[in-house]
Structure formats: structure tokens, C-alpha cells
Design a protein around this motif. Structure first.
Motif, PDB file in Angstrom:
ATOM      1  N   CYS A  70       0.841  -1.181   0.000  1.00  0.00           N
ATOM      2  CA  CYS A  70       0.000   0.000   0.000  1.00  0.00           C
ATOM      3  C   CYS A  70       0.886   1.244   0.000  1.00  0.00           C
ATOM      4  CB  CYS A  70      -0.918   0.025   1.221  1.00  0.00           C
ATOM      5  SG  CYS A  70      -1.862   1.566   1.303  1.00  0.00           S
ATOM      6  N   CYS A  73       0.035   3.939   2.805  1.00  0.00           N
ATOM      7  CA  CYS A  73       0.648   3.657   4.111  1.00  0.00           C
ATOM      8  C   CYS A  73       2.131   4.025   4.090  1.00  0.00           C
ATOM      9  CB  CYS A  73       0.503   2.186   4.470  1.00  0.00           C
ATOM     10  SG  CYS A  73      -1.141   1.690   5.032  1.00  0.00           S
ATOM     11  N   HIS A 114      -8.386  -3.011   1.622  1.00  0.00           N
ATOM     12  CA  HIS A 114      -7.599  -2.215   2.569  1.00  0.00           C
ATOM     13  C   HIS A 114      -7.817  -0.722   2.329  1.00  0.00           C
ATOM     14  CE1 HIS A 114      -4.081  -0.695   4.766  1.00  0.00           C
ATOM     15  NE2 HIS A 114      -3.766  -0.044   3.665  1.00  0.00           N
ATOM     16  N   HIS A 119      -8.281   3.564   4.515  1.00  0.00           N
ATOM     17  CA  HIS A 119      -8.055   4.911   3.977  1.00  0.00           C
ATOM     18  C   HIS A 119      -9.336   5.597   3.531  1.00  0.00           C
ATOM     19  CE1 HIS A 119      -3.801   4.153   4.300  1.00  0.00           C
ATOM     20  NE2 HIS A 119      -3.885   3.091   3.519  1.00  0.00           N
TER      21      HIS A 119
HETATM   22 ZN   LIG Z   1      -2.613   1.579   3.396  1.00  0.00          ZN
END
Ligand SMILES: [Zn+2]
Length: 136
Positions: A70, A73, A114, A119
Motif C-alpha cells: 500500500c 501507508c 484495505h 483509507h
Molecule cells: Zn494503506
């Protein structure tokens, strides 16, 4: 990961029907191919969306050898990202899943779950409707 605008034609990997779902002639559109440098729509997911996506994502397609991490992140962690990757603390995935709509299908990275969960990414309305419909 590679960034694609939502609802653009899918071009990332060669399309196979190795999962045995038969020939699919409908167009395949990108959804959820986010990265850290492009803004994306956010909002509260409608009730039932995460369970529906979780169910749909069980059918993994176009598995790759490497992992996609990701990028959001990683961006947010800054200097700590490298260590977080080493410790397995960054969300990562290595496949996609598909959602069937009306004469169209959507290709999404497994990381889409995710993105929604962590997010606040809100996928396009047509994709949300297709996901909810396909599991109800
Ligand atoms: Zn993430």
C-alpha cells in the motif's frame, strides 16, 4: 503499484480466463488502482459493502509473483516505512478480483479492501451497486 483512473479500460495484465469462468466479452474496467500521488474519493462505505467485497475477493485472479504494498501507508509512514515493510506491517497483496456489473466487469486489486477499510476510499457508485447485487 500502477495507478489507473477508476472506470478506465483495464490494460494492466493480460486477461486470462484461467479461473474457468468461461469467455467474458464484456469490457473490463479498472477500479481501486490507487497510489500515493493521486487524490481519490473518500466517504463512508454503504452498509454491506465490506462483507460483499470480502466475499468477492475470495476469487483471486491474475495472481502475480511479487507483492504490491500500500503506497498510501508507505507515504504516511515516511522514514519509518522501510522498517515497517521489513516487519510485515504494511498491507500488501499479489492478486486481483473481479466484480460483474451490467454488461461490464470491474478489475480491482485485492488491496481495494484495505483502501476502503483503512483509507476511506469510496469506489464508484456503479461498482458499489454491482458488488452489493452480486452477493445479495
Ligand atoms: Zn494503506
Amino acid at each position: 503499484m500502477t495507478y489507473f483512473v477508476d472506470l478506465t479500460p483495464y490494460t494492466y495484465l493480460e486477461r486470462h480466463d484461467e479461473d474457468g469462468r468461461g469467455p467474458s466479452d464484456e469490457p473490463l474496467l479498472n477500479v481501486g488502482w490507487l497510489d500515493a500521488s493521486h487524490p481519490f474519493p473518500t466517504g463512508a462505505p454503504p452498509g454491506g459493502l465490506m462483507p460483499a467485497l470480502t466475499e468477492l475477493a475470495k476469487v483471486r485472479v491474475r495472481q502475480t509473483r511479487g507483492h504490491h504494498y500500500c503506497e498510501i501507508c508507505i507515504r504516511d509512514l515516511g522514514d519509518d516505512a522501510r522498517e515497517a515493510i521489513r516487519e510485515g506491517m504494511i498491507a500488501r497483496e499479489s492478486a486481483e478480483f473481479e466484480v460483474r456489473g451490467d454488461n461490464v466487469a470491474y478489475a480491482a486489486p485485492q488491496l481495494l479492501l484495505h483502501y476502503v477499510d483503512a483509507h476511506g476510499y469510496l469506489p464508484p457508485a456503479k461498482f458499489r451497486a454491482a458488488a452489493l447485487r452480486s452477493t445479495s
